[in-house]
Write a protein that holds these residues in place. Sequence first.
Motif, PDB file in Angstrom:
ATOM      1  N   GLU A 120       0.825  -1.210   0.000  1.00 34.70           N
ATOM      2  CA  GLU A 120       0.000   0.000   0.000  1.00 34.70           C
ATOM      3  C   GLU A 120       0.856   1.256   0.000  1.00 34.70           C
ATOM      4  OE1 GLU A 120      -3.730   0.437   1.801  1.00 34.70           O
ATOM      5  OE2 GLU A 120      -3.534  -1.407   2.990  1.00 34.70           O
ATOM      6  N   VAL A 121       1.895   1.259   0.827  1.00 27.77           N
ATOM      7  CA  VAL A 121       2.750   2.438   0.932  1.00 27.77           C
ATOM      8  C   VAL A 121       3.444   2.706  -0.397  1.00 27.77           C
ATOM      9  CG1 VAL A 121       4.775   3.394   2.088  1.00 27.77           C
ATOM     10  CG2 VAL A 121       3.056   2.143   3.405  1.00 27.77           C
ATOM     11  N   MET A 122       4.008   1.665  -1.007  1.00 30.28           N
ATOM     12  CA  MET A 122       4.716   1.849  -2.277  1.00 30.28           C
ATOM     13  C   MET A 122       3.750   2.280  -3.378  1.00 30.28           C
ATOM     14  SD  MET A 122       7.850   1.300  -1.483  1.00 30.28           S
ATOM     15  CE  MET A 122       7.531   1.833   0.210  1.00 30.28           C
ATOM     16  N   ASP A 123       2.575   1.679  -3.408  1.00 32.33           N
ATOM     17  CA  ASP A 123       1.610   2.029  -4.452  1.00 32.33           C
ATOM     18  C   ASP A 123       1.148   3.478  -4.319  1.00 32.33           C
ATOM     19  OD1 ASP A 123      -0.244   1.263  -6.662  1.00 32.33           O
ATOM     20  OD2 ASP A 123      -1.747   1.766  -5.163  1.00 32.33           O
ATOM     21  N   ALA A 124       0.879   3.918  -3.099  1.00 37.66           N
ATOM     22  CA  ALA A 124       0.431   5.304  -2.903  1.00 37.66           C
ATOM     23  C   ALA A 124       1.504   6.288  -3.337  1.00 37.66           C
ATOM     24  CB  ALA A 124       0.062   5.525  -1.439  1.00 37.66           C
ATOM     25  N   SER A 125       2.756   6.012  -3.000  1.00 42.76           N
ATOM     26  CA  SER A 125       3.839   6.924  -3.372  1.00 42.76           C
ATOM     27  C   SER A 125       4.045   6.939  -4.879  1.00 42.76           C
ATOM     28  CB  SER A 125       5.129   6.506  -2.670  1.00 42.76           C
ATOM     29  OG  SER A 125       6.188   7.389  -2.998  1.00 42.76           O
ATOM     30  N   ARG A 126       4.069   5.764  -5.491  1.00 41.51           N
ATOM     31  CA  ARG A 126       4.298   5.705  -6.946  1.00 41.51           C
ATOM     32  C   ARG A 126       3.142   6.339  -7.716  1.00 41.51           C
ATOM     33  NH1 ARG A 126       6.832   6.563  -9.670  1.00 41.51           N
ATOM     34  NH2 ARG A 126       6.370   5.172 -11.421  1.00 41.51           N
ATOM     35  N   THR A 127       1.915   6.113  -7.270  1.00 46.38           N
ATOM     36  CA  THR A 127       0.771   6.719  -7.959  1.00 46.38           C
ATOM     37  C   THR A 127       0.851   8.238  -7.890  1.00 46.38           C
ATOM     38  OG1 THR A 127      -0.623   4.821  -7.415  1.00 46.38           O
ATOM     39  CG2 THR A 127      -1.748   6.837  -8.071  1.00 46.38           C
ATOM     40  N   ALA A 128       1.150   8.768  -6.703  1.00 47.88           N
ATOM     41  CA  ALA A 128       1.248  10.222  -6.547  1.00 47.88           C
ATOM     42  C   ALA A 128       2.361  10.790  -7.411  1.00 47.88           C
ATOM     43  CB  ALA A 128       1.464  10.570  -5.075  1.00 47.88           C
ATOM     44  N   ALA A 459       1.095  -5.778 -13.195  1.00 49.56           N
ATOM     45  CA  ALA A 459       0.126  -4.855 -13.801  1.00 49.56           C
ATOM     46  C   ALA A 459      -0.280  -3.759 -12.830  1.00 49.56           C
ATOM     47  CB  ALA A 459      -1.104  -5.623 -14.278  1.00 49.56           C
ATOM     48  N   TRP A 460      -0.511  -4.114 -11.584  1.00 56.00           N
ATOM     49  CA  TRP A 460      -0.897  -3.130 -10.568  1.00 56.00           C
ATOM     50  C   TRP A 460       0.179  -2.059 -10.430  1.00 56.00           C
ATOM     51  CZ3 TRP A 460      -0.812  -4.107  -4.589  1.00 56.00           C
ATOM     52  CH2 TRP A 460      -1.385  -3.015  -3.931  1.00 56.00           C
ATOM     53  N   GLY A 461       1.425  -2.461 -10.494  1.00 60.12           N
ATOM     54  CA  GLY A 461       2.519  -1.523 -10.321  1.00 60.12           C
ATOM     55  C   GLY A 461       2.905  -0.748 -11.562  1.00 60.12           C
ATOM     56  N   THR A 462       2.243  -1.007 -12.690  1.00 60.81           N
ATOM     57  CA  THR A 462       2.506  -0.238 -13.909  1.00 60.81           C
ATOM     58  C   THR A 462       1.551   0.948 -13.920  1.00 60.81           C
ATOM     59  OG1 THR A 462       3.138  -2.288 -15.035  1.00 60.81           O
ATOM     60  CG2 THR A 462       2.726  -0.354 -16.428  1.00 60.81           C
ATOM     61  N   HIS A 463       1.942   2.016 -13.224  1.00 61.35           N
ATOM     62  CA  HIS A 463       1.011   3.113 -12.959  1.00 61.35           C
ATOM     63  C   HIS A 463       0.682   3.948 -14.193  1.00 61.35           C
ATOM     64  CE1 HIS A 463       2.488   1.998  -8.972  1.00 61.35           C
ATOM     65  NE2 HIS A 463       1.286   2.337  -8.570  1.00 61.35           N
ATOM     66  N   SER A 464       1.503   3.857 -15.232  1.00 60.10           N
ATOM     67  CA  SER A 464       1.220   4.627 -16.440  1.00 60.10           C
ATOM     68  C   SER A 464       0.242   3.912 -17.361  1.00 60.10           C
ATOM     69  CB  SER A 464       2.527   4.906 -17.199  1.00 60.10           C
ATOM     70  OG  SER A 464       3.173   3.687 -17.543  1.00 60.10           O
ATOM     71  N   ALA A 465      -0.163   2.688 -17.020  1.00 55.80           N
ATOM     72  CA  ALA A 465      -1.120   1.920 -17.832  1.00 55.80           C
ATOM     73  C   ALA A 465      -2.417   1.743 -17.066  1.00 55.80           C
ATOM     74  CB  ALA A 465      -0.528   0.554 -18.193  1.00 55.80           C
ATOM     75  N   ALA A 466      -3.524   1.689 -17.805  1.00 49.59           N
ATOM     76  CA  ALA A 466      -4.851   1.620 -17.192  1.00 49.59           C
ATOM     77  C   ALA A 466      -5.043   0.325 -16.420  1.00 49.59           C
ATOM     78  CB  ALA A 466      -5.919   1.738 -18.272  1.00 49.59           C
ATOM     79  N   MET A 467      -5.842   0.414 -15.353  1.00 53.57           N
ATOM     80  CA  MET A 467      -6.173  -0.748 -14.531  1.00 53.57           C
ATOM     81  C   MET A 467      -7.659  -0.676 -14.188  1.00 53.57           C
ATOM     82  SD  MET A 467      -4.759  -1.681 -10.736  1.00 53.57           S
ATOM     83  CE  MET A 467      -5.459  -3.038  -9.805  1.00 53.57           C
ATOM     84  N   GLY A 468      -8.363  -1.777 -14.420  1.00 57.23           N
ATOM     85  CA  GLY A 468      -9.787  -1.800 -14.099  1.00 57.23           C
ATOM     86  C   GLY A 468     -10.416  -3.086 -14.591  1.00 57.23           C
ATOM     87  N   GLY A 469     -11.723  -3.196 -14.419  1.00 54.49           N
ATOM     88  CA  GLY A 469     -12.387  -4.461 -14.685  1.00 54.49           C
ATOM     89  C   GLY A 469     -13.206  -4.490 -15.961  1.00 54.49           C
ATOM     90  N   LEU A 475     -16.401  -0.392 -14.047  1.00 50.46           N
ATOM     91  CA  LEU A 475     -16.478   0.611 -15.105  1.00 50.46           C
ATOM     92  C   LEU A 475     -15.342   1.600 -14.894  1.00 50.46           C
ATOM     93  CD1 LEU A 475     -20.287   1.519 -15.080  1.00 50.46           C
ATOM     94  CD2 LEU A 475     -19.102   0.240 -16.861  1.00 50.46           C
ATOM     95  N   GLY A 476     -14.802   2.116 -15.990  1.00 55.49           N
ATOM     96  CA  GLY A 476     -13.759   3.114 -15.862  1.00 55.49           C
ATOM     97  C   GLY A 476     -12.428   2.486 -15.478  1.00 55.49           C
ATOM     98  N   ARG A 477     -11.432   3.322 -15.344  1.00 58.02           N
ATOM     99  CA  ARG A 477     -10.086   2.862 -15.045  1.00 58.02           C
ATOM    100  C   ARG A 477      -9.419   3.774 -14.027  1.00 58.02           C
ATOM    101  NH1 ARG A 477     -11.998  -0.840 -17.035  1.00 58.02           N
ATOM    102  NH2 ARG A 477     -11.247  -2.204 -18.707  1.00 58.02           N
ATOM    103  N   ARG A 478      -8.560   3.177 -13.195  1.00 61.27           N
ATOM    104  CA  ARG A 478      -7.597   3.956 -12.432  1.00 61.27           C
ATOM    105  C   ARG A 478      -6.229   3.706 -13.074  1.00 61.27           C
ATOM    106  NH1 ARG A 478      -8.875   0.422  -7.864  1.00 61.27           N
ATOM    107  NH2 ARG A 478      -9.696   2.220  -6.739  1.00 61.27           N
ATOM    108  N   HIS A 479      -5.269   4.538 -12.740  1.00 60.86           N
ATOM    109  CA  HIS A 479      -3.928   4.517 -13.316  1.00 60.86           C
ATOM    110  C   HIS A 479      -3.973   5.003 -14.783  1.00 60.86           C
ATOM    111  CE1 HIS A 479      -2.337   1.282 -10.258  1.00 60.86           C
ATOM    112  NE2 HIS A 479      -2.775   2.392  -9.680  1.00 60.86           N
ATOM    113  N   GLY A 480      -2.810   5.343 -15.312  1.00 59.23           N
ATOM    114  CA  GLY A 480      -2.708   5.806 -16.680  1.00 59.23           C
ATOM    115  C   GLY A 480      -3.372   7.155 -16.873  1.00 59.23           C
ATOM    116  N   PRO A 481      -3.329   7.683 -18.093  1.00 57.73           N
ATOM    117  CA  PRO A 481      -3.971   8.980 -18.362  1.00 57.73           C
ATOM    118  C   PRO A 481      -5.443   9.016 -17.980  1.00 57.73           C
ATOM    119  CG  PRO A 481      -2.520   8.387 -20.179  1.00 57.73           C
ATOM    120  CD  PRO A 481      -2.567   7.188 -19.261  1.00 57.73           C
ATOM    121  N   GLU A 482      -6.177   7.915 -18.231  1.00 55.89           N
ATOM    122  CA  GLU A 482      -7.613   7.907 -17.913  1.00 55.89           C
ATOM    123  C   GLU A 482      -7.859   8.064 -16.422  1.00 55.89           C
ATOM    124  OE1 GLU A 482     -11.580   5.082 -18.390  1.00 55.89           O
ATOM    125  OE2 GLU A 482      -9.790   4.625 -19.570  1.00 55.89           O
TER     126      GLU A 482
END
Length: 527
Positions: A120-128, A459-469, A475-482
């Motif tokens: 969680e800590v690494m993901d929050a920092s990398r996403t920001a 995939a979760w750690g590739t923050h510049s690429a979309a992630m979602g179901g 619906l929709g995506r987190r991560h990436g430009p979207e």
Amino acid sequence: MPFLHQKAPGAPEPAGPAASWSPARLAALAGLAEGTGPALEVTSPSEGRPLAVVRQAREGEARAAVDRAREAQRAWAARPVRERAAVGHRFARLVLDRRDEILDLLQAETGKARLAALEEVMDASRTAAYYAHAAPRLLRPQRHVGALPLLTRSTELRHPKGVVGVITPWNYPFTLPASDSVPALLAGNAVVIKPDHQTPLTALLVLALLREAGLPEGVARVVPGTGPVTGAELVDAVDYVMFTGSTATGRAIAARCGERLIGFSGELGGKNPLLVLPDADIPAAAVGAARACFSNAGQLCVGPERIYVHEAVRERFTEAFVAEVAGMRMGPGTSWETQLGSLTSPEHLARVHSQLDDAVARGARVLTGGAARPDVGPLFFAPTVLADVPESAALCREETFGPIVAVYPVASEEEAFARANDTPYGLNASLWTAPSRGRRLGARLEAGTVNVNEGYSAAWGTHSAAMGGWKESGLGRRHGPEGLLKYTEAQTIAVQRLLPIAPWPGLGGERWAGLLTGAVRMINRFR
């Protein structure tokens, strides 16, 4: 914030996972919540001891919080994008600087193992950090080819939605409020977070760190409370909703957003498959599958719950996998070597037990585990591997969200992909095969993210690429430009110069039609 620095030098630390958090500091953190309603006692699931009391929102307080956030949002949106992005950069650094304090609180509030909390800590920092770097580029006015090149100048602008409601679950209570809020904030929005009632303290810590990073007070707010009251009120007041949770709740929220004609993005349920093909590295697959299936004690939206193993390697894989799972280290505390922590609530422990009992009653075999471990802690459950789970068992198709995985043999690769895709869900998939085949075969899986020779982290750690179901997983995506642009309204401003897009003075309609047809032919050819 002052409560982050209240411990006097040399003062003794309290024992347990919340070692760096004294009762006074926890009370100060709880005081950041916006609510004057019923007191909610937050307890540590791994130890059963109280941590702090948080006041929940009364009826009307979530809407009032949105109104106050809307006032603060105007000044925040008026700031230059790079100034907003600087807050994201500082937040990313603060999260790493305060790593151990965050881990301590996460473990205390959720019962998860320290390595699971570290994700969680690494993901929050990398996403920001990703969005702090990307926001100036993504939000820059974009020039487009106009209707008539040279005569039409078109520019696309991005405006913030206004106030974004972020509704988060209990299983990842630090990174989800952070990684869903930061891009919304950098886009110029205000954010109101409604955390799950079991884990409000870590969401409040996100708020504290954002303010320490320079976010003006009032732009982000945390409103604890129940879903039927606080959650519903929030959905009815904000301009966009980001939700993580069950498919059933996601449907209800999406329907309400549809009635209001506001945007909705949701990461929902999953029943994620893991496929082991004949050319897989079997020892690596066994270790990787165990790590993925039982990360955060299986309380992970993208974690595998179904393993399809080709008959050619079934015996080798199953033997290695069961041995790996049986040897996993489980327990409370802050040791980096512990692999499994606690489940988060008695209700969830009962749900996991119910699915296991139903499956065994219908003929499933327990290969390892299969029981709660009250000797370890009140909510611990042994990592469990099942075989021969029938289609009639709830565990076969319904999300378990706990430390149980079922292994199914398949006779061919075709059968493996068909059974993996035979589900209403499509959140994440894991594929173990030769790397040279990974991307081609991965494209056959019906899931928003596919990890080849990994469980979920790649995939979760590739923050510049979309992630979602896909399908019923969201619906929709987190991560990436979207992940940032979804929090904006696109606006195109087209300026026409010299001549109108209409018959010019002195030019008849037929001649104009011929001239326009020729111009469009040329534009089509080159554009």
